[in-house]
Design a protein around this motif. Sequence first.
Motif, short mmCIF file in Angstrom:
data_model
loop_
_atom_site.label_atom_id
_atom_site.label_comp_id
_atom_site.label_asym_id
_atom_site.label_seq_id
_atom_site.Cartn_x
_atom_site.Cartn_y
_atom_site.Cartn_z
N SER A 144 -10.98 115.24 -10.27
CA SER A 144 -10.99 114.18 -9.28
C SER A 144 -12.01 113.08 -9.55
CB SER A 144 -11.28 114.79 -7.88
OG SER A 144 -12.52 115.47 -7.90
N GLU A 145 -12.79 113.18 -10.64
CA GLU A 145 -13.79 112.14 -10.86
C GLU A 145 -13.13 110.79 -11.13
OE1 GLU A 145 -13.38 114.10 -15.00
OE2 GLU A 145 -13.45 114.77 -12.92
N GLN A 146 -13.91 109.75 -10.90
CA GLN A 146 -13.40 108.39 -11.11
C GLN A 146 -13.05 108.19 -12.58
OE1 GLN A 146 -12.49 107.13 -8.00
NE2 GLN A 146 -13.18 105.22 -8.91
N PRO A 147 -11.93 107.51 -12.86
CA PRO A 147 -11.60 107.22 -14.26
C PRO A 147 -12.71 106.39 -14.92
CG PRO A 147 -9.73 106.78 -12.82
CD PRO A 147 -10.90 107.02 -11.93
N ARG A 148 -12.95 106.67 -16.16
CA ARG A 148 -13.90 105.87 -16.94
C ARG A 148 -13.11 104.83 -17.74
NH1 ARG A 148 -16.78 109.68 -21.16
NH2 ARG A 148 -16.86 111.13 -19.41
N PRO A 149 -13.76 103.76 -18.19
CA PRO A 149 -13.05 102.78 -19.01
C PRO A 149 -12.54 103.41 -20.30
CG PRO A 149 -15.14 101.88 -18.24
CD PRO A 149 -15.15 103.34 -17.91
N LEU A 150 -11.34 103.02 -20.71
CA LEU A 150 -10.79 103.50 -21.98
C LEU A 150 -11.73 103.10 -23.12
CD1 LEU A 150 -8.40 104.63 -23.71
CD2 LEU A 150 -7.54 102.29 -23.79
N PRO A 151 -12.23 104.08 -23.89
CA PRO A 151 -13.13 103.73 -25.00
C PRO A 151 -12.36 103.14 -26.17
CG PRO A 151 -12.82 106.10 -24.90
CD PRO A 151 -12.07 105.53 -23.73
N GLU A 173 -18.55 107.36 -27.66
CA GLU A 173 -18.36 108.31 -26.57
C GLU A 173 -17.12 109.20 -26.77
OE1 GLU A 173 -17.00 104.23 -24.88
OE2 GLU A 173 -18.42 105.04 -26.36
N VAL A 174 -16.29 108.86 -27.76
CA VAL A 174 -15.09 109.66 -27.99
C VAL A 174 -15.45 111.08 -28.39
CG1 VAL A 174 -13.13 109.96 -29.56
CG2 VAL A 174 -13.51 107.75 -28.46
N ALA A 175 -16.47 111.24 -29.23
CA ALA A 175 -16.87 112.59 -29.65
C ALA A 175 -17.29 113.43 -28.45
CB ALA A 175 -18.01 112.50 -30.66
N GLU A 176 -18.01 112.83 -27.53
CA GLU A 176 -18.43 113.55 -26.33
C GLU A 176 -17.22 113.97 -25.50
OE1 GLU A 176 -19.62 112.31 -21.91
OE2 GLU A 176 -20.26 110.93 -23.49
N ILE A 177 -16.26 113.06 -25.34
CA ILE A 177 -15.04 113.37 -24.58
C ILE A 177 -14.27 114.50 -25.24
CG2 ILE A 177 -12.79 112.46 -23.88
CD1 ILE A 177 -14.18 109.71 -23.56
N ARG A 178 -14.14 114.43 -26.57
CA ARG A 178 -13.39 115.44 -27.31
C ARG A 178 -14.03 116.82 -27.15
NH1 ARG A 178 -12.79 112.94 -32.45
NH2 ARG A 178 -14.91 113.63 -32.81
N GLU A 179 -15.35 116.87 -27.13
CA GLU A 179 -16.05 118.15 -27.02
C GLU A 179 -15.96 118.75 -25.62
OE1 GLU A 179 -19.94 117.14 -28.32
OE2 GLU A 179 -19.31 116.81 -30.41
N GLN A 180 -15.60 117.95 -24.61
CA GLN A 180 -15.49 118.47 -23.24
C GLN A 180 -14.35 119.47 -23.09
OE1 GLN A 180 -15.21 115.39 -20.32
NE2 GLN A 180 -17.13 114.41 -20.92
N GLY A 181 -13.37 119.37 -23.94
CA GLY A 181 -12.24 120.29 -23.86
C GLY A 181 -11.10 119.72 -23.05
N GLN A 182 -11.27 119.57 -21.76
CA GLN A 182 -10.20 119.01 -20.92
C GLN A 182 -10.06 117.51 -21.15
OE1 GLN A 182 -10.84 120.30 -16.78
NE2 GLN A 182 -9.04 121.61 -17.07
N LEU A 183 -8.89 117.00 -20.78
CA LEU A 183 -8.65 115.57 -20.88
C LEU A 183 -9.45 114.84 -19.80
CD1 LEU A 183 -4.77 115.40 -21.40
CD2 LEU A 183 -6.57 116.13 -22.99
N VAL A 184 -9.68 113.55 -20.02
CA VAL A 184 -10.33 112.72 -19.01
C VAL A 184 -9.38 111.59 -18.61
CG1 VAL A 184 -12.64 113.26 -19.85
CG2 VAL A 184 -11.46 111.21 -20.70
N LYS A 185 -9.52 111.13 -17.39
CA LYS A 185 -8.74 110.00 -16.89
C LYS A 185 -9.49 108.72 -17.24
CE LYS A 185 -4.85 109.61 -14.41
NZ LYS A 185 -4.79 109.99 -13.01
N VAL A 186 -8.75 107.73 -17.73
CA VAL A 186 -9.35 106.46 -18.12
C VAL A 186 -8.59 105.30 -17.48
CG1 VAL A 186 -10.25 107.30 -20.33
CG2 VAL A 186 -7.93 106.35 -20.23
#
Length: 411
Positions: A6-13, A27-40
Amino acid sequence: MSSTISEQPRPLPLPREKKCPFGPAPEVAEIREQGQLVKVTCPTGIDAWLVTRYADVREVMGDPQRCSNHSGQAGHVLANMPPDSPVYEGDFFRMDGPDHIRFRRVFAPAVSTVKRVELFRPMVQRTVDDLLDGLSDVTGPIDLHDRFSKPLTSTVIAELLDVPDADRNLFRRAAETLFSGNTDVDDLAAAEFPLFEYVYGAVAKRKTAPGEDALSVLVTRGQSAERPFTDVELIKMAASLLVAGYDTTASMITYGMLALLDRPEQYALLRDDPATVPGAVEEIVRLLGVGAGLLRVAKVDTEIGGTPIAAGDYVVVAIQAANHDPAQFADPERLDVTRKPNAHIGFGHGPHQCVGQQIARLELSTVLATLPRRVPSLRLAVPFDEVEFKTETAVCGPVTLPVSWDEVLPA
């Protein structure tokens, strides 16, 4: 199904070349390491799920039953391609399944078979040598993008389709409009109208007097198909070849040369060992390709990378991020023209992979085999940090590439 995140979408990197000149945003490496997808939130205002891991990107691109191409591929970054607009007659790049296959069966014999590519090879080599001969009386600095890459790709595409030199500005203007983030639907329509009008005449001519060019093959096969192609379908196919093959390949050539000039030992390796050229083509496409990613839309409730995705949700597959995934590629930020294996997805994956990839490979391989041999002293004419990169576009790379050299050797 609805997402539990439910977190706010972040800007598309998007690529920030001044920070990471040959890779995705930091920031893509950080997103990739999170495991789950993120909303952008994308530049065009739509929200989408960002897919960054190699395995997940391949899964999405290989399964149009779950994630459709009906959205088009660039509506997240280009306002002239709204992903919720209707799919009109001839819009094969937004089709799935049998409708899409019908078009590819006509495209492939025109531009993708080994026989056709080998038929084009002497013309591409001649064009590269002619352009270098034209530079032999100067030592720079010149803009390699303007004086070499763009003339090369526009000439090759025009030769493939037998378009006279005087008519080539039509598709150059259309390509520049299509890939600009500053144009809307009306701007694109205004650029496409004269192109479609021109292509209509070319299609009509080849119906009655076909030749050996790729457009003649398209028209002939389209007319003899089990379900014959309409004029609109043929026009859109031909126009897509004219436009898509120009700016994308020119930018990849220029961007690839910048990467090689930044690693002069890799450029020298191409000069000293021509056997490295095919691998260099794949490595440049892996390193640099499709930095803005491609758009898809979920057709059904599904799950990607452990994240629930609802039918109707948009998905951005981050191709460059996937090609920089350390789970798939060792030391992925490094340019290595001898990298093996190199199962990159820079030309896409699955049924929608780039239909013109063999022509792009032919152009890139000819450049990489010829420039290091004929211009071994090629170098940047400005400090690296003065190279300006494109913004607000779906096609990444330098705006200009100032270079100089000591001499151009004979062909």
